[in-house]
Enzyme design. Structure first.
Site: not given
Ligand SMILES: *[C@@H]1O[C@H](CO)[C@@H](O)[C@H](O)[C@H]1NC(C)=O
Ligand SMILES: *[C@@H]1O[C@H](CO)[C@@H](O)[C@H](O)[C@H]1NC(C)=O
Length: 311
Positions: A280, A224, A290
């Site tokens: 990740h 990120d 989801r």
């Protein structure tokens, strides 16, 4: 044994019968142990096949950090050494990560609140949606997936917006993000007033439909802080359950020694320092839908964004 003992009191002409019984017993015993060995071999083979299947379907996963079947009464914290990413940015004492890691908590947001936020996401996203499997709605900027691009809901739907969202929805959203901010501050020993919401912070809805543009490709490994320089802490609030509402879609920390997953659960908050220590990705969703909210924080006031307010 029982037959033998009884044999002591038997008259001689039953001797042959006795022998037959003995032989029969011996025979029965060997065929018993043979059956036992065969069963054992079969079981071993079945176990081997099952674990081989399990491992070949899960060869990317080393460890499940938090399973969908658990309910954590307090944050579960995993400390990871900080990467050097933060050194390339201005430091803000009391906020810039000095302790890094990841944590999961199930008692920041209730199931009812998660349910309400999911309905908010459903209503908002029903206004548009991506042609591919991944749609987002950003209440701060107003960005909503729309076919192969985005529209601004506040401009595009200015007439309808007050029918879709209520002041209570926005209040809940602000409230929840405040609680997430506090749990991050407590876990990493920060001053919560030094943390600022930053962009992008958004709702996401993912199903198994294939990507139509790169915006739909959520599964690539990323960092990120590299993608968005302003990020210092990233959090995710899940609004649906892994293995009940959708399959696949697990969150995966990709460590050099193995992949570690967090299984989404409605109301579960997962958060981590945003640098390379937390590379990740999200596993592709295989079925179902989801829903999640990504809430991001920065230590740099220049990158702060304000809470969304209903126009
Ligand atoms: C996934 O969602 C899109 C809307 O974004 C919808 O058009 C599509 O039919 C859905 N796919 C599945 C498999 O449900
Ligand atoms: C982690 O998963 C990726 C694929 O998602 C795989 O290529 C990699 O080898 C796995 N890492 C380890 C250390 O097992």
């Amino acid at each position: 044994m029982a037959v033998q003992r009884r044999g002591n009191f038997k008259i001689s002409d039953s001797n042959t019968t006795e022998k037959k019984i003995k032989r029969y017993n011996v025979h029965r015993q060997t065929s018993h142990s043979r059956a036992f060995i065969i069963t054992l071999l079969l079981l071993t083979a079945i176990c081997a096949v099952v674990s081989w299947l399990f491992l070949s379907f899960n060869d990317d996963i080393t460890e499940t950090l938090v399973s969908r079947w658990e309910a954590l009464s307090q944050p579960r914290v995993f400390v990871v050494q900080c990467s050097e990413d933060y050194e390339n940015h201005k430091r803000f004492p009391g906020c810039t990560p000095t302790k890094c890691g990841r944590a999961v908590s199930d008692n920041v947001v209730t199931k009812e609140e998660a349910q309400m936020l999911k309905r908010l996401a459903e209503r908002g996203l029903s206004l548009g949606g991506s042609d591919g499997g991944a749609s987002i709605l950003d209440l701060h900027s107003g960005a909503l997936s729309w076919g192969k691009k985005f529209v601004n809901i506040y401009r595009y739907f200015s007439a309808e917006i007050n029918d879709v969202f209520t002041e209570d929805d926005f209040k809940l959203y602000r409230d929840v993000r405040g609680r997430i901010q506090r749990v991050i501050a407590e876990t990493f020993g920060l001053d919560p007033t030094q943390m600022h919401l930053t962009k992008p912070t958004f709702f996401s809805r993912i199903n198994s439909t294939g990507a139509k543009t790169t915006h739909d490709e959520y599964w690539h490994p990323h960092i990120d802080k590299v993608t968005y320089g302003s990020f210092d802490y990233t959090s995710l609030l899940y609004l649906t359950d892994y293995s009940v509402d959708f399959g696949g879609g697990r969150f995966i920390f990709m460590d050099p020694d193995g992949n570690r997953t967090v299984e989404p659960l409605s109301g579960r908050v997962s958060f981590f320092s945003s640098g390379s220590e937390n590379l990740h990705r999200v596993e592709k969703v295989a079925w179902g839908t989801r829903y999640a909210i990504t809430v991001s924080f920065t230590c740099d006031p220049d990158h702060a964004i304000s809470d969304p307010i209903l126009p």
